[in-house]
Design an enzyme around this catalytic site. Structure first.
Site, PDB file in Angstrom:
ATOM      1  N   ASP A 166       0.866  -1.176   0.000  1.00 30.44           N
ATOM      2  CA  ASP A 166       0.000   0.000   0.000  1.00 30.44           C
ATOM      3  C   ASP A 166       0.908   1.233   0.000  1.00 30.44           C
ATOM      4  O   ASP A 166       2.133   1.139   0.124  1.00 30.44           O
ATOM      5  CB  ASP A 166      -0.969  -0.022   1.193  1.00 30.44           C
TER       6      ASP A 166
HETATM    7  C1  BGC Z   1      -5.020   3.332   0.233  1.00 38.95           C
HETATM    8  C2  BGC Z   1      -5.264   2.316  -0.848  1.00 38.95           C
HETATM    9  C3  BGC Z   1      -5.090   2.939  -2.207  1.00 38.95           C
HETATM   10  C4  BGC Z   1      -3.709   3.537  -2.296  1.00 38.95           C
HETATM   11  C5  BGC Z   1      -3.403   4.148  -3.649  1.00 38.95           C
HETATM   12  C6  BGC Z   1      -3.737   4.076   0.019  1.00 38.95           C
HETATM   13  O1  BGC Z   1      -3.645   5.153   0.891  1.00 38.95           O
HETATM   14  O2  BGC Z   1      -4.992   2.674   1.473  1.00 38.95           O
HETATM   15  O3  BGC Z   1      -6.554   1.796  -0.696  1.00 38.95           O
HETATM   16  O4  BGC Z   1      -5.297   1.988  -3.194  1.00 38.95           O
HETATM   17  O5  BGC Z   1      -3.594   4.534  -1.312  1.00 38.95           O
HETATM   18  O6  BGC Z   1      -4.042   5.352  -3.838  1.00 38.95           O
END
Ligand code: BGC
Length: 801
Positions: free
Chosen positions: A316
């Site tokens: 993530d």
């Molecule tokens: C979130 C994810 C997301 C990623 C990319 C993160 O902060 O937890 O769900 O896909 O950012 O934007």
């Protein structure tokens, strides 16, 4: 507009991360603990099932051929991913993407949303880099790209995997037209805690329904083949346990036993992988003390070894760097090494693989064979998507892919199916307020959510544009004409004035009925980083509600929210309450059709709706405890001493306000008792694990019930099948959803609904962490929700005794 807000947010996160990085930079690095030492034993877990599209010998040969040509730096490059949506790349602080791309130092980019821009970056990768390896572009396409659908929690309330699959297909078509071939969706985190803002992004609290919808999203995004032009790669997230954040506070710690993990939190991920998901995202949270983005038990043992996953594990956003904040790495190199060795293939944004991985290989701390394996995962997916053959988007066709009439109408259909009617009391004239009559003389439409297009998109609105939204006000005026709609905003979402409230009260007084459109700020108060401790109506909305209802005019409340809200006053005093989540671009028409009865509401809750915050976490599939309360305590304690030393609150009922699976319609249904065609089921004792058994499955059991439509309107009912097992080696929930089907029942009609119940229905993760069936007493209910219905029992016996 949503993207911009998101970018701003991103740069702040990066700032925090950078400070942490600098603060830790001088600390020493620890030697690695062998990954295997952390494994718990689950000797008879289910065998690997490979996802076939990523297991194609022709592709494997191309991967190996390319891998042989790659330098160490080029290999690392394939594992590096940045967000590059604005000139400087939000959140990363880099300005040198072009240079990095030409050197083959980047494998993936995201947050770029036009064909022109994806093509520009792609041209550098394909034409200027030595090996011409294409980039893969990602985006959070969560509930639509340009055609916005209801938020995922709303979509889950349809209980209709086919609708969800079709929505995901539309999203894939639109996104792929811009060159985006990867979505960070579906979010399959189950959660029992509506304080957590991200419940809006998921399918609620149940693993069975969550698995069915996970498969639907994957099928919709990935289409018939990954290399079809309109297919995009799915990325179930956030692996794993993220939804169990303590206190419902985003990013917080989780503690989940292996049993609970396997029985509840893992199944939707497993279902998504089995459906062929080509990537998965490792989560932010720590799980039993080990951050999920450095957890070899979940990432290697379960995902790779048990499930045979062959795609990409993406971190993530900065979750590799955050290992330092978690306290398991004192510098960036260690964080990179730990994430890498645990099984994270690609580093989203933190740049630590870029900075350290090659050196870690050179110094022998990380093996090149392991690096090769991770690069294989990425290249395999790129080949499977056909990116080497078709790296570019067609800039001329891009916009003609958006907002096609059938997509817009699907969005409206799903919105209609997502609404859950929570209350619809009889008025003094002995009929309910809803549906409204077409002859209604005048309607007061009140509330900050009645006419705000942007709000209808909820969180993660993608490229959704508030101007695409038909609001409730616009749709109501279209139906009734300007003169019959008395609109007053009444308040802002988080603020408001006495004058606004007074104008709303006046509008109510001058009208026959009142519709209130109240709730949360979709983009700001729901989704990521939007945990709340007070689940009430924000700002002055409660005051507005009470003042308007005090006029005595019949009132219907439409709640717009990304979670169940605690609204005791409303549930007691407002005639009708419909929860609409955030319905997407067709919010207004879908609501008007529902308010006037052209659509008979059929949505059912996929999260338990609490009475008070103190009951949270609250979920239907709970264990019984050793001191269960008799589940009829509608009145708070004290109401009799016998009920003191039982598992209860002394100041609140145990019961939810509305249970999982609940939802009314404009008709009334009567469920007959559940009937089974056998009284016992003779099985081999399958304790060694279902998948390993050689026994032949017996003919499925049949469970059936009569359902009568006692009202005057046809309805589509989601009929639910629940099971309870008693006498097993571990405590099993008081009810667990094991099936559902949708039937349309005409007024006066009785339908016999039959479920075929295979032996696997009775399988669970037992005291040895083995998935199998044990001798047990099973109670089976066919019911309209998770608390009602008349169950029937069956004994599951071993064949041998
Ligand atoms: C979130 C994810 C997301 C990623 C990319 C993160 O902060 O937890 O769900 O896909 O950012 O934007």
């Amino acid at each position: 507009m949503h993207l911009h807000r998101r970018f701003y947010f991103r740069s702040r996160i990066a700032h925090v991360f950078l400070i942490a990085l600098l603060a830790q930079a001088s600390l020493v690095f620890f030697s690695a603990r062998p990954a295997a030492a952390q494994f718990k034993t689950a000797p008879f877990a289910q065998p690997a099932r490979a996802n076939s599209e990523l297991n194609d010998p022709a592709i494997e040969a191309r991967v190996e051929e390319l891998l042989k040509k790659m330098t160490l730096e080029e290999k690392v490059g394939q594992l590096v991913q940045y967000s590059a949506g604005q000139p400087t790349g939000p959140g990363t602080g880099r300005t040198d993407y072009a240079d990095m791309l030409s050197k083959g130092e980047i494998g993936a980019l995201f947050n770029i949303v036009t064909a022109k821009e994806t093509n520009a970056f792609q041209r550098i990768a394909v034409e200027k880099s030595r090996l011409h390896i294409p980039l893969i572009f990602g985006l959070d396409v969560i509930h639509g790209f340009r055609t916005e659908f209801p938020i995922p929690l709303g979509m889950s309330a349809t209980w209709d995997p086919q609708l969800v699959e079709r929505a995901a297909r539309v999203a894939a078509r639109e996104a792929s037209a811009t060159g985006i071939r990867w979505t960070f969706s579906p979010m399959v985190d189950l959660s029992r805690d509506p304080r957590w803002g991200r419940v809006a992004e998921g399918a609620g609290e149940d693993p069975f329904l969550g698995s069915a919808l996970a498969r639907a999203y994957v099928r919709g995004y990935q289409g018939p083949h990954l290399n079809a032009a309109e297919s995009i790669l799915a990325c179930p997230k956030h692996y794993v346990g993220y939804g169990a954040a303590e206190g419902g506070r985003d990013y917080n710690t989780t503690e989940i036993s292996e049993h609970t993990l396997r029985e509840y939190y893992l199944p939707p991920f497993h279902a998504a992988v089995d459906a062929g998901a080509g990537s998965i995202m490792s989560a932010f949270n720590s799980l039993d003390g080990i951050p999920a983005s450095a957890n070899p038990f979940t990432l290697k043992k379960i995902l790779r070894q048990e499930w045979g996953f062959r795609g990409i594990v993406d971190s993530d956003w900065t979750s590799v760097g955050e290992l330092m904040n978690h306290g398991i790495a004192n510098d960036g190199a260690t964080a990179a090494r730990k994430a890498f060795q645990a099984g994270v293939d690609m580093d989203m944004v933190s740049s630590l693989y870029h900075d350290h991985l090659a050196q870690l290989v050179r110094s022998g701390q990380v093996s090149e064979a392991d690096l090769d394996e991770d690069v294989r995962h990425v290249l395999r997916v790129k080949f499977a998507l056909g990116l080497f053959e078709n790296p570019y988007a067609d800039e001329k066709k891009e916009s003609s892919a958006f907002l096609l009439p059938e997509a817009v109408s699907l969005s409206g259909e799903i919105a209609e199916r997502s609404f859950v009617l929570l209350k619809n009391d009889l008025l003094p004239n002995a009929s309910p307020l809803l549906p409204l009559s077409n002859d209604v003389k005048s309607v007061a439409l009140i509330g900050p959510l009645a006419d705000d297009g942007n709000m209808m998109l909820g969180s993660w609105g993608g490229l959704g544009d508030g101007h695409d939204v038909i609001t409730l006000r616009a749709a109501l005026v279209k139906k009734l004409g300007e003169a019959r709609v008395h609109y007053a905003k009444g308040s802002e979402i988080s603020a408001g004035t006495d004058t606004q409230i007074k104008a709303a009260v006046d509008a109510a007084k001058n009208s026959d009925v009142v519709i209130l459109a109240l709730g949360e700020n979709g983009p700001e108060m729901t989704g990521e980083a939007a945990s709340r401790t007070h689940l009430d109506l924000p700002g002055r909305q409660e005051q507005l509600l009470e003042a308007v209802v005090a006029t005595g005019k019949p009132a219907a409340l439409i709640v717009f929210s990304g979670r169940p809200l605690i609204l005791p006053w409303a549930f007691e005093h407002v005639n009708s309450v419909l929860t609409a989540w955030f319905p997407g671009i067709q919010a207004g028409p879908a609501l008007v059709r529902t308010l006037f009865g052209e659509n008979n509401p059929s949505g059912k809750l996929t999260m338990t709706w609490p009475r008070s915050v103190g009951q949270i976490p609250i979920y239907y599939n709970a264990l019984n405890t050793g001191r269960p309360i008799v589940q009829n305590d509608k009145t708070p304690f004290p109401n009799g001493h016998d009920e003191k030393f039982v598992s209860r609150y002394i100041d609140e009922s145990n019961l939810p306000k509305f249970p999982f699976g609940f939802g009314l319609s404009y008709t009334s249904l009567r469920y007959g008792p559940t009937e089974l065609n056998k009284s016992d089921l003779r099985l081999d004792w399958l304790r060694e694990g279902l998948a390993n058994t050689s026994s032949t499955a017996p003919a499925p059991l049949q469970a059936s019930a009569n359902i009568t439509n006692a009202g005057s309107r046809a309805t589509t009912e989601t009929v639910q099948l629940y099971v309870r097992l008693q006498g097993t080696s571990v405590s099993e929930p008081v009810r667990a959803l094991k099936g559902f089907q949708q039937v349309t029942i005409a007024p006066g009609e009785t339908k016999r609904v039959v479920f075929s119940v295979p032996a696997e229905t009775f399988a669970f993760w037992n005291d040895q962490n083995v998935y199998g069936v044990e001798p047990a007493r099973a109670t089976i209910w066919i019911s309209p929700d998770s608390t009602s219905g008349t169950g029937a029992q069956i004994e599951i016996r071993s064949k041998t005794n």
